[in-house]
Motif scaffolding. Structure first.
Motif, short mmCIF file in Angstrom:
data_model
loop_
_atom_site.label_atom_id
_atom_site.label_comp_id
_atom_site.label_asym_id
_atom_site.label_seq_id
_atom_site.Cartn_x
_atom_site.Cartn_y
_atom_site.Cartn_z
N ILE A 12 0.84 -1.21 0.00
CA ILE A 12 0.00 0.00 0.00
C ILE A 12 0.87 1.26 0.00
CG2 ILE A 12 -1.55 1.38 1.45
CD1 ILE A 12 -2.97 -1.25 2.15
N HIS A 13 1.89 1.25 0.86
CA HIS A 13 2.78 2.41 0.91
C HIS A 13 3.50 2.62 -0.42
CE1 HIS A 13 2.62 4.34 4.79
NE2 HIS A 13 2.45 3.16 5.37
N LEU A 15 2.51 1.78 -3.41
CA LEU A 15 1.56 2.34 -4.39
C LEU A 15 1.33 3.82 -4.14
CD1 LEU A 15 -1.15 -0.49 -4.56
CD2 LEU A 15 0.27 0.31 -6.46
N LEU A 16 1.12 4.18 -2.87
CA LEU A 16 0.85 5.58 -2.53
C LEU A 16 2.06 6.46 -2.82
CD1 LEU A 16 -1.21 5.20 0.76
CD2 LEU A 16 -2.00 6.18 -1.41
N ILE A 17 3.26 5.92 -2.55
CA ILE A 17 4.47 6.71 -2.81
C ILE A 17 4.64 6.92 -4.32
CG2 ILE A 17 7.00 6.65 -2.73
CD1 ILE A 17 6.67 5.29 0.05
N GLY A 19 2.28 7.02 -6.55
CA GLY A 19 1.29 8.01 -6.94
C GLY A 19 1.69 9.42 -6.53
N ALA A 20 2.14 9.55 -5.28
CA ALA A 20 2.55 10.86 -4.78
C ALA A 20 3.72 11.40 -5.59
CB ALA A 20 2.90 10.78 -3.30
N TYR B 111 0.95 12.37 2.38
CA TYR B 111 0.34 11.86 1.15
C TYR B 111 -0.77 12.80 0.68
CZ TYR B 111 2.53 7.23 1.70
OH TYR B 111 3.41 6.20 1.80
N TYR B 115 -1.05 14.80 -2.96
CA TYR B 115 -2.12 14.64 -3.94
C TYR B 115 -2.92 15.93 -4.12
CZ TYR B 115 -1.23 9.67 -4.16
OH TYR B 115 -0.63 8.47 -4.37
#
Lengths: 282, 299
Positions: A12-13, A15-17, A19-20, B111, B115
């Motif tokens: 999860i981290h 993926l979020l990283i 994206g960020a 985060y 975004y």
């Protein structure tokens, strides 16, 4: 924690990283380019870290166009619009929330209706109106602070937001205050506004940011360099540099972005809550 | 109707106070919203080129010209293309991110900021940055494409790729807003629904399919309508990056209005475009109000 849970957390981290990283990359690229010499900005393949930090880009961009003046204009307009919207909004919200008078519901519906009017629909008549007013006095015409400020001194959205908040104040409080000889205006100023700080702050934030970032209207009504706002100034700066001096352009983009980003970092919680509560989007 | 004899002085005072309090906002809204709407409606039936003599009533002439003009349909199609290209993809990605963020995480605020910052930054500034990213020879985008073995694209210089370039920027910029709204929607789903389903042995996909997704329908609908209205009002990035080109491929409806009214000074024709735009947005707004009611509530 089981291995599976831990593994899931890591994925999860990641993926979020990822994206960020995509989200902030344009900003990093803007800052990176803003510190490059003209020659280095145009090298290929692109380098993330400049070999030599060209801090002078900022000073050169600042002087290449009247940016101090643009900032002054944007500041004056955004502050005036914010204060105006708060003042007119608070007065109207108080009337709608706490007073009884003939035609209240009809008027409220009329206010509600104004939220359905897209800004683009009113620009031609507003432009023509200011054009006519300018014949009476230049200070009321196009290319003036009046033209940039006046149309936005009231917003139905502001009235609604504040009305919701004012409705929550108990009536006995008001009756007591009125009996004590504190007038309506006094009650609004001393009791209602202090109790409605969150709503006022949210409205101020939306008004300020929306106005600071606005583009179409200032583009249409300003035509002299001395009346341009920051956004219009930046756009003309791109034209003036023929979109070639990328180091200077990025430096200018950085200092145009900074005020709102800094403001956001200070009040992000309020801002995010306000957006979630109202569903507004600029 | 209250007879005037029974009205106490205090009631009169209350009425007067109310009208006095409403006056400032009412003046501003009247002068800059209500009157312009009526005036624009009237103007749309006239031929009037500013600085070229007086206006002339031409009935539905502007509308006839509008609906038979290829430029108008092109602008409408461009706007539609922009909306279609940016909204579904943007919503799907935003939902995925919101689902990932909807749990106690370390670095959540960080985060969220990452975004959200594109959404609040000035559109002019990010448009300038993306012009640079899309630079055909030394731009970052083509560098990425070439590093994975794809040919570079002349993004903003080709009619075929200019709109996709604006769509990418649109997805990137709208992401933060959509994530925030989706997160708010997710947090409003009662936890006990999940607990009950888990007792019944539902797996993750079933939880999403039968609880999360249906419970998020109003949220998705809100995002959809707001995004469509927003797409139909887009102007800034077009004016900064492409000026409607190349070959009119990015002339969206508001840009077309701007060209007609503020570059050619066709005030009547421009007003007719504004009326059509108003019609489209009004229909969308009414759908939204009907489906959701007014969402302006403040806790």
């Amino acid at each position: 924690m089981t291995f599976a849970k831990q593994f899931e957390r890591v994925v999860i981290h990641l993926l979020l990283i990822a994206g960020a990283a995509v989200m902030v990359m344009p900003f990093l690229w803007m800052i990176s380019t803003s510190l490059k010499s003209q020659a280095e900005a145009l090298t290929y393949p692109p380098q993330w870290i400049p070999t030599e930090f060209a801090w002078s880009n900022y000073a050169r961009a600042w002087q290449a166009a009247p940016f101090p003046r643009y900032f002054l204009n944007s500041g004056i307009v955004a502050v005036a619009v914010t204060l105006g919207e708060l003042a007119t909004g608070a007065l109207a919200a108080y009337a709608f929330a706490r007073l009884r008078f003939p035609g209240r519901d009809a008027l409220f519906t009329i206010y509600l209706g104004s939220m359905m009017i897209p800004h683009q629909m009113t620009i031609i008549p507003s432009f023509l109106l200011l054009n006519t007013l300018g014949e009476i006095s230049p200070a009321l015409g196009l290319d003036s602070y009046f033209a940039l400020i006046a149309p936005f001194l009231a917003s139905a959205f502001g009235v609604f937001l504040l009305r919701q908040s004012f409705l929550t104040i108990p009536n006995d409080l008001e009756d007591a205050a009125i009996l004590d000889g504190c007038g309506r205006l006094g009650f609004l100023w001393r009791i209602v506004l202090p109790l409605s700080r969150p709503a006022l702050a949210t409205l101020a934030l939306f008004a300020f940011m929306g106005n600071w970032n606005s583009y179409l209207w200032p583009l249409i009504v300003t035509n002299s360099n001395s009346m341009r706002t920051v956004q219009i100034g930046l756009r003309y700066f791109v034209g003036q540099e023929g979109a070639s001096q990328w180091g200077l352009l990025m430096a200018a983009a950085v200092f145009v972005s900074i005020p709102v980003v800094v403001l956001y970092l200070f009040v992000q919680k309020q801002f995010v809550q306000g957006i979630a509560a109202t569903g507004i989007r600029q | 109707m209250i007879s005037s004899r029974n009205i106490s002085r205090r009631q009169w005072g209350e009425w007067l106070t109310a009208y006095a309090f409403l006056l400032p906002s009412f003046i501003v809204l009247s002068v800059f919203i209500y009157y312009p709407v009526v005036y624009a409606f009237g103007l749309s039936f006239q031929r009037w080129r500013l600085l070229r003599g007086p206006a002339a009533f031409i009935g539905l002439g502007n509308y006839e010209f509008l609906f038979s003009s290829e430029e108008f349909w092109q602008a409408l199609w461009n706007t539609f293309y922009f909306a279609l290209g940016s909204i579904p993809t943007g919503m799907a990605v935003a939902l995925l991110i919101a689902l990932l963020l909807n749990r106690p995480l370390r670095g959540l605020a960080l985060y969220r900021t990452a975004y959200f910052v594109p959404t609040i930054t000035s559109l002019v500034a990010v448009s300038v940055v993306w012009m640079w990213i899309y630079h055909p020879d030394v731009g970052l985008m083509n560098y990425f494409l070439q590093s994975v073995g794809l040919p570079g694209v002349r993004w903003l210089n080709e009619p075929g790729s200019a709109m996709p370039a604006l769509i990418l920027l649109g997805i990137w910029r709208g992401m933060g807003y959509n994530v925030i709204i989706y997160l708010a929607g997710l947090q409003n789903i009662p936890q006990h629904l999940y607990e009950a389903a888990q007792i019944d042995g539902a797996n993750r996909w079933q939880l999403f399919r039968y609880i999360t997704w249906p419970m998020l329908t109003p949220t998705s609908f809100l995002i959809l309508i707001v995004a469509v209205i927003n797409s139909f009002q887009s102007f800034t990035q077009v004016h900064v990056m492409t000026q409607g080109g190349p070959l009119g491929s990015t002339t969206v409806i508001v840009y077309y209005l701007y060209q007609q009214a503020f570059q050619q000074f066709n005030m009547g024709y421009g007003s007719a475009i504004a009326m059509v735009l108003f019609g489209i947005i009004l229909i969308l707004t009414l759908i939204q109000t009907k489906m959701l009611g007014s969402r302006v509530h403040y806790q």
